[in-house]
Design an enzyme around this catalytic site. Structure first.
Site, PDB file in Angstrom:
ATOM      1  N   ASN A 208      16.067   8.803 -20.601  1.00 54.80           N
ATOM      2  CA  ASN A 208      17.215   8.715 -19.699  1.00 54.80           C
ATOM      3  C   ASN A 208      18.379   8.195 -20.537  1.00 54.80           C
ATOM      4  OD1 ASN A 208      19.258   7.665 -18.025  1.00 54.80           O
ATOM      5  ND2 ASN A 208      17.854   7.480 -16.298  1.00 54.80           N
TER       6      ASN A 208
ATOM      7  N   GLU B 296      19.773  11.900 -16.460  1.00 50.74           N
ATOM      8  CA  GLU B 296      21.096  11.288 -16.223  1.00 50.74           C
ATOM      9  C   GLU B 296      22.137  11.798 -17.217  1.00 50.74           C
ATOM     10  OE1 GLU B 296      20.596   6.815 -14.966  1.00 50.74           O
ATOM     11  OE2 GLU B 296      22.390   7.710 -14.091  1.00 50.74           O
TER      12      GLU B 296
ATOM     13  N   ASP C  23      12.268   9.956 -15.856  1.00 51.06           N
ATOM     14  CA  ASP C  23      12.517   8.629 -15.295  1.00 51.06           C
ATOM     15  C   ASP C  23      12.032   8.658 -13.849  1.00 51.06           C
ATOM     16  OD1 ASP C  23      13.452   6.301 -14.244  1.00 51.06           O
ATOM     17  OD2 ASP C  23      15.578   6.722 -14.578  1.00 51.06           O
TER      18      ASP C  23
ATOM     19  N   ASN D 102      11.625   5.925 -11.960  1.00 52.48           N
ATOM     20  CA  ASN D 102      12.126   4.763 -11.208  1.00 52.48           C
ATOM     21  C   ASN D 102      11.007   4.040 -10.464  1.00 52.48           C
ATOM     22  OD1 ASN D 102      14.958   4.142 -11.588  1.00 52.48           O
ATOM     23  ND2 ASN D 102      15.394   6.189 -10.827  1.00 52.48           N
TER      24      ASN D 102
ATOM     25  N   ASP E 266       9.703   5.017 -17.307  1.00 56.70           N
ATOM     26  CA  ASP E 266       9.784   6.364 -17.885  1.00 56.70           C
ATOM     27  C   ASP E 266       8.396   6.795 -18.343  1.00 56.70           C
ATOM     28  OD1 ASP E 266      12.938   6.799 -18.177  1.00 56.70           O
ATOM     29  OD2 ASP E 266      12.436   4.698 -18.584  1.00 56.70           O
TER      30      ASP E 266
ATOM     31  N   ASP F 186      20.528   2.163 -20.918  1.00 54.29           N
ATOM     32  CA  ASP F 186      19.673   1.079 -20.418  1.00 54.29           C
ATOM     33  C   ASP F 186      18.189   1.456 -20.513  1.00 54.29           C
ATOM     34  OD1 ASP F 186      20.375   2.925 -18.468  1.00 54.29           O
ATOM     35  OD2 ASP F 186      20.563   1.461 -16.851  1.00 54.29           O
ATOM     36  N   HIS F 187      17.883   2.723 -20.843  1.00 52.32           N
ATOM     37  CA  HIS F 187      16.502   3.176 -21.053  1.00 52.32           C
ATOM     38  C   HIS F 187      16.248   3.450 -22.539  1.00 52.32           C
ATOM     39  CE1 HIS F 187      15.492   4.295 -16.752  1.00 52.32           C
ATOM     40  NE2 HIS F 187      16.807   4.200 -16.677  1.00 52.32           N
TER      41      HIS F 187
END
Length: 254
Positions: A7, A34, A146, A148, A216, A245-246
DNA sequence: ATGGTTGCTTAGCAA
């Protein structure tokens, strides 16, 4: 064969890092999430120069997924493709080197009980239906992205703190298990040590404190799972200037 | 403590 999921949180913001990382790791396939761009604005030329084909399902501002591959992706299919009113670009499928690859960006869900949470649950149900009805799960298939969702207690640095979050709520973990029941195996769940995370919030110094979650995943059919020799999280990609952030998660197959 | 950070788009939302 090396397959990754990442991501990137905007492919335009992350392109220099992505190109440097492709050069370093030389993956054969990369599932991206994303993107935050329409397909028309996707950096096809820069990635082609780096040696990658790209199959893209894009969208302005939000979401967006892609599959990068050294071999040309075949039989590309964009979207969940079961509801003409749902325009969120969260899934793309393509066949690469005989493996049916999915790049998925599962909805975040905001807060438990919200409309976005119900959409997340529904989306997971629809994804499972798609896999069961329209895919041959006897063939090599890899669902990466991802999700989540942190599937197990071992996937959260501070489980009690995250219990009520959409990322770790018991219902979410159950929904994840039901997706696996399609006939998929979580490669990270068996190959990664407990306490290996792939996402750290930008806020509150989460990464320096290692307050992370494993969100992930690479999910594979049994025969493909038996070909997996190693899984790793590229933690270095969460460091330095302007990280996503991933962090990327990679799996190697023979 | 409903905070804090990032990206897209330019004030507010989503994550």
């Amino acid at each position: 064969m090396l397959i990754a999921t990442w991501n990137v949180n905007s492919i335009r913001a992350r392109l220099p890092r992505l190109l440097a990382w492709l050069q370093k790791r030389q993956p054969d396939v990369v599932c991206l999430q994303e993107l935050k761009v329409e397909e028309a604005a996707f950096p096809f030329a820069e990635l082609a120069a780096a040696g990658y084909h790209a199959a893209v399902c894009g969208q302005k501002t939000w979401h967006g997924v892609a599959i990068l591959a050294r071999s040309e992706p075949r039989a590309v299919r964009r979207g969940l493709d079961d509801d003409p009113h749902d325009s969120q670009a969260r899934l793309i499928a393509a066949t690469v080197d005989g493996i049916r690859i999915f790049s998925a960006y599962v909805p975040n869900g905001s807060t438990v009980g919200s409309d976005k949470y119900l959409y997340k649950r529904g989306w997971l149900t629809r994804l499972g239906r798609r896999l069961r009805l329209q895919e041959d799960l006897g063939q090599p298939l890899l669902l990466a992205g991802d999700f989540n969702i942190a599937p197990q207690e071992r996937d959260v640095h501070n489980p009690r703190q995250w219990e009520d979050s959409v990322l770790y709520h018991p219902q979410m973990r159950q929904d994840f298990q039901e997706l696996l029941a399609c006939g998929l195996i979580d490669l990270g769940g068996s190959h990664l040590p407990a306490g290996t995370y792939s996402w750290w919030d930008y806020r509150q110094l989460s990464f320096p404190r290692n307050d992370g979650l494993r969100l992930d995943h690479l999910l594979a059919t049994p025969m493909l799972t038996s070909r997996c020799t190693e899984v790793l999280v590229d933690r270095d990609e969460r460091k330095g200037d302007t990280p996503s952030d991933h962090a990327p998660v990679l799996a190697r197959f023979f």
